[in-house]
Design an enzyme around this catalytic site. Structure first.
Site, PDB file in Angstrom:
ATOM      1  N   TYR A 180      80.872  34.633  33.102  1.00 16.49           N
ATOM      2  CA  TYR A 180      81.008  33.062  32.305  1.00 16.49           C
ATOM      3  C   TYR A 180      82.519  32.765  31.507  1.00 16.49           C
ATOM      4  CZ  TYR A 180      75.837  33.490  32.416  1.00 16.49           C
ATOM      5  OH  TYR A 180      74.510  33.652  32.743  1.00 16.49           O
ATOM      6  N   ASN A 231      72.213  23.239  36.092  1.00 10.69           N
ATOM      7  CA  ASN A 231      72.318  23.174  37.435  1.00 10.69           C
ATOM      8  C   ASN A 231      71.039  22.728  38.086  1.00 10.69           C
ATOM      9  OD1 ASN A 231      73.032  23.187  40.265  1.00 10.69           O
ATOM     10  ND2 ASN A 231      73.262  25.456  40.085  1.00 10.69           N
ATOM     11  N   CYS A 263      74.805  29.326  40.746  1.00  9.62           N
ATOM     12  CA  CYS A 263      74.672  29.897  39.367  1.00  9.62           C
ATOM     13  C   CYS A 263      74.337  31.113  39.234  1.00  9.62           C
ATOM     14  CB  CYS A 263      74.088  28.601  38.536  1.00  9.62           C
ATOM     15  SG  CYS A 263      72.494  28.452  38.834  1.00  9.62           S
ATOM     16  N   HIS A 264      73.348  31.799  40.053  1.00 13.16           N
ATOM     17  CA  HIS A 264      73.050  33.270  39.949  1.00 13.16           C
ATOM     18  C   HIS A 264      74.159  33.894  40.131  1.00 13.16           C
ATOM     19  CE1 HIS A 264      72.958  32.185  44.207  1.00 13.16           C
ATOM     20  NE2 HIS A 264      73.122  33.467  44.513  1.00 13.16           N
TER      21      HIS A 264
END
Length: 182
Positions: free
Chosen positions: A120, A143, A151-152
Site C-alpha cells: 500500500y 474497487n 487490488c488483490h
C-alpha cells in the site's frame, strides 16, 4: 451477466462503451466453504473447471454492444482462472465509479504485473502521495472491477493486508498467480 468462478459467482456489468464492474455476488462464507484451498490444488485443473459455457443469467435487456463487452470480459475471466490469459485486454475500456483519488490509485494498480505484489505504501509513493497508505487501502476496498483492477496484488508492508472479499479469497487469487508465500 453472471458467471461461476473458483472464487464464487461474479457479476459482470458493462455499458455500451466500457466495463463498469466485476463484483462477487457469493458471500464470503460460501466462498470459503465451497472453494477452499484444497479445491485449488486438486487433480481437477482450473481449465477443467472452466470448460463450460458462460451462463447468462441476467434478465435485464441490454444493448448488443454492452452484451458483447460482457461476453468478452467473461471469456477473459475464464481464461484468467484457467491460466491461459493473464493480462486484461487493453482494448476493453474501464469506467470505474469513484473519486479522483480512487481512480488514481486504481490506474496505478493496473500497472502491477501478474504474479507480483506491491505494498500500500509503494502505491502511495507511486501516485505522489507518500504517507497515504491507509487511504490507498481504502481505495482498494472500494474497487468494483475485480481482477481487471487487481487490488488483490496490493499487500501490507508486514503481511497480506486486507481484501474486501476476505483473506481466503485474496490468497486464492495470489496462488493462481503463483504467489504462494503470503
Amino acid at each position: 451477466m453472471i458467471i461461476m468462478t473458483p472464487i464464487g459467482a461474479l457479476k459482470i456489468s458493462c455499458s455500451d462503451k466500457a466495463l463498469r464492474s466485476i463484483t462477487c455476488i457469493t458471500s464470503k462464507a460460501k466462498i470459503s466453504d465451497k472453494h477452499n484451498d484444497s479445491n485449488l490444488n486438486s487433480k481437477r485443473s482450473n481449465t477443467e473447471f472452466y470448460n463450460t459455457n458462460v451462463d447468462i443469467l441476467d434478465k435485464h435487456r441490454k444493448s448488443s454492444s454492452a452484451e458483447e463487452l460482457e461476453k468478452r470480459v467473461a471469456i477473459w475471466v475464464k481464461s484468467y482462472f484457467a491460466n491461459t490469459s493473464i493480462d486484461f485486454p487493453t482494448d476493453i475500456p474501464l469506467d470505474p465509479d469513484g473519486t479522483e483519488f480512487q481512480k488514481q490509485v486504481w490506474e496505478e494498480l493496473r500497472k502491477i504485473p501478474y504474479g507480483e505484489t506491491k505494498t500500500y505504501g509503494e502505491i502511495a509513493k507511486r501516485i505522489g502521495k507518500p504517507g497515504s497508505a491507509r487511504a490507498v487501502g481504502n481505495a482498494c476496498g472500494k474497487n468494483h472491477i475485480l481482477l481487471a483492477i487487481p487490488c488483490h496484488r496490493v499487500v501490507g508492508s508486514s503481511g497480506i493486508g486486507g481484501f474486501a472479499l476476505g483473506l481466503a479469497t485474496k490468497r486464492k487469487l495470489l496462488a493462481i498467480e503463483g504467489r504462494l508465500n503470503l
